[in-house]
Scaffold this active site. Sequence first.
Site, PDB file in Angstrom:
ATOM      1  N   ALA A   7       9.632  -1.210   0.857  1.00 53.86           N
ATOM      2  CA  ALA A   7       8.919  -1.679   2.041  1.00 53.86           C
ATOM      3  C   ALA A   7       7.797  -2.627   1.657  1.00 53.86           C
ATOM      4  O   ALA A   7       7.614  -3.682   2.277  1.00 53.86           O
ATOM      5  CB  ALA A   7       8.366  -0.491   2.833  1.00 53.86           C
ATOM      6  N   TYR A   8       7.051  -2.266   0.625  1.00 54.93           N
ATOM      7  CA  TYR A   8       5.965  -3.131   0.169  1.00 54.93           C
ATOM      8  C   TYR A   8       6.519  -4.474  -0.302  1.00 54.93           C
ATOM      9  O   TYR A   8       6.014  -5.536   0.074  1.00 54.93           O
ATOM     10  CB  TYR A   8       5.205  -2.443  -0.972  1.00 54.93           C
ATOM     11  CG  TYR A   8       4.012  -3.225  -1.474  1.00 54.93           C
ATOM     12  CD1 TYR A   8       2.819  -3.232  -0.755  1.00 54.93           C
ATOM     13  CD2 TYR A   8       4.079  -3.945  -2.664  1.00 54.93           C
ATOM     14  CE1 TYR A   8       1.717  -3.948  -1.211  1.00 54.93           C
ATOM     15  CE2 TYR A   8       2.989  -4.663  -3.128  1.00 54.93           C
ATOM     16  CZ  TYR A   8       1.812  -4.663  -2.392  1.00 54.93           C
ATOM     17  OH  TYR A   8       0.722  -5.381  -2.844  1.00 54.93           O
ATOM     18  N   SER A   9       7.558  -4.431  -1.130  1.00 55.09           N
ATOM     19  CA  SER A   9       8.147  -5.673  -1.650  1.00 55.09           C
ATOM     20  C   SER A   9       8.671  -6.540  -0.510  1.00 55.09           C
ATOM     21  O   SER A   9       8.444  -7.763  -0.492  1.00 55.09           O
ATOM     22  CB  SER A   9       9.281  -5.341  -2.626  1.00 55.09           C
ATOM     23  OG  SER A   9       8.805  -4.600  -3.735  1.00 55.09           O
ATOM     24  N   SER A  46       7.803  -6.497   2.662  1.00 53.42           N
ATOM     25  CA  SER A  46       6.719  -6.987   3.524  1.00 53.42           C
ATOM     26  C   SER A  46       6.012  -8.177   2.891  1.00 53.42           C
ATOM     27  O   SER A  46       5.655  -9.148   3.572  1.00 53.42           O
ATOM     28  CB  SER A  46       5.716  -5.868   3.823  1.00 53.42           C
ATOM     29  OG  SER A  46       4.964  -5.506   2.672  1.00 53.42           O
TER      30      SER A  46
END
Length: 251
Positions: A157-159, A161
């Site tokens: 999710a971080y990557s 986003s």
Amino acid sequence: MAGNQYDFADKHAVVTGGASGIGLAIAHLLSAGGAVVSLWDHNAEVLKKAQAGFAGREVHGVTVDVSDEASVAAAVAQSETHGGTVQILVNSAGITGPNKTVCDYSVEDWDKVMAVNLRGTFLCCRALAPGMTTSGYGRIINIASIAGKEGNPNASAYSASKAAVIGLTKSLGKELAKTGVTVNCVTPAAVHTAIFDQMTQQHIDYMLSKIPMGRFGQTEEVAALVGWLASPDCSFTTGGTFDISGGRATY
């Protein structure tokens, strides 16, 4: 660490996630250059503590949820009442989410990361860019991540986003290219801040192992790069992605 000094006199800067970490270091650099700074952060207690560290310089604090449209609109109104039209926006608010595989990632956690990191950046850009275009001058700097270019395992999710923030930066940069407003982003490798508290030690060790310099970045190093991007000197660069990764970036 000492660095270049930029003249931000008569400029009003908003820094989201400005009460700690990279955002706070950027806010100090902008303030030292003479800018009126509005710190936006979701944590009122940390925000109050951060404001106290500016040694009498003019710093305005606003408690805001960047993922909420109404909250962002209210923050814009408060900041503009305090400092007038915003000429500089630094989107630094972000969360990592849990370190889990895609198969184990909950939809709730996915949505939460996207809400802050991507939706929040979008909402702040959308809210403040019109005032910049009307005045004919502005600087927008989005804090993305090397994870948005390479995709860290167990951080989908971080990557994703941060990859989306890079795409948003390029799109908005082209849209505003003839307005006097530049839009750029930076893609740091891991910088040791309180955001590490959201990660497992295994993931922290993985990130360090990927940096050829063998150390984490410093918040002041990221702030130094953002300082140029926020300055009048950055006049022919827009839609750009600037690595600050200790040698990790390969493209």
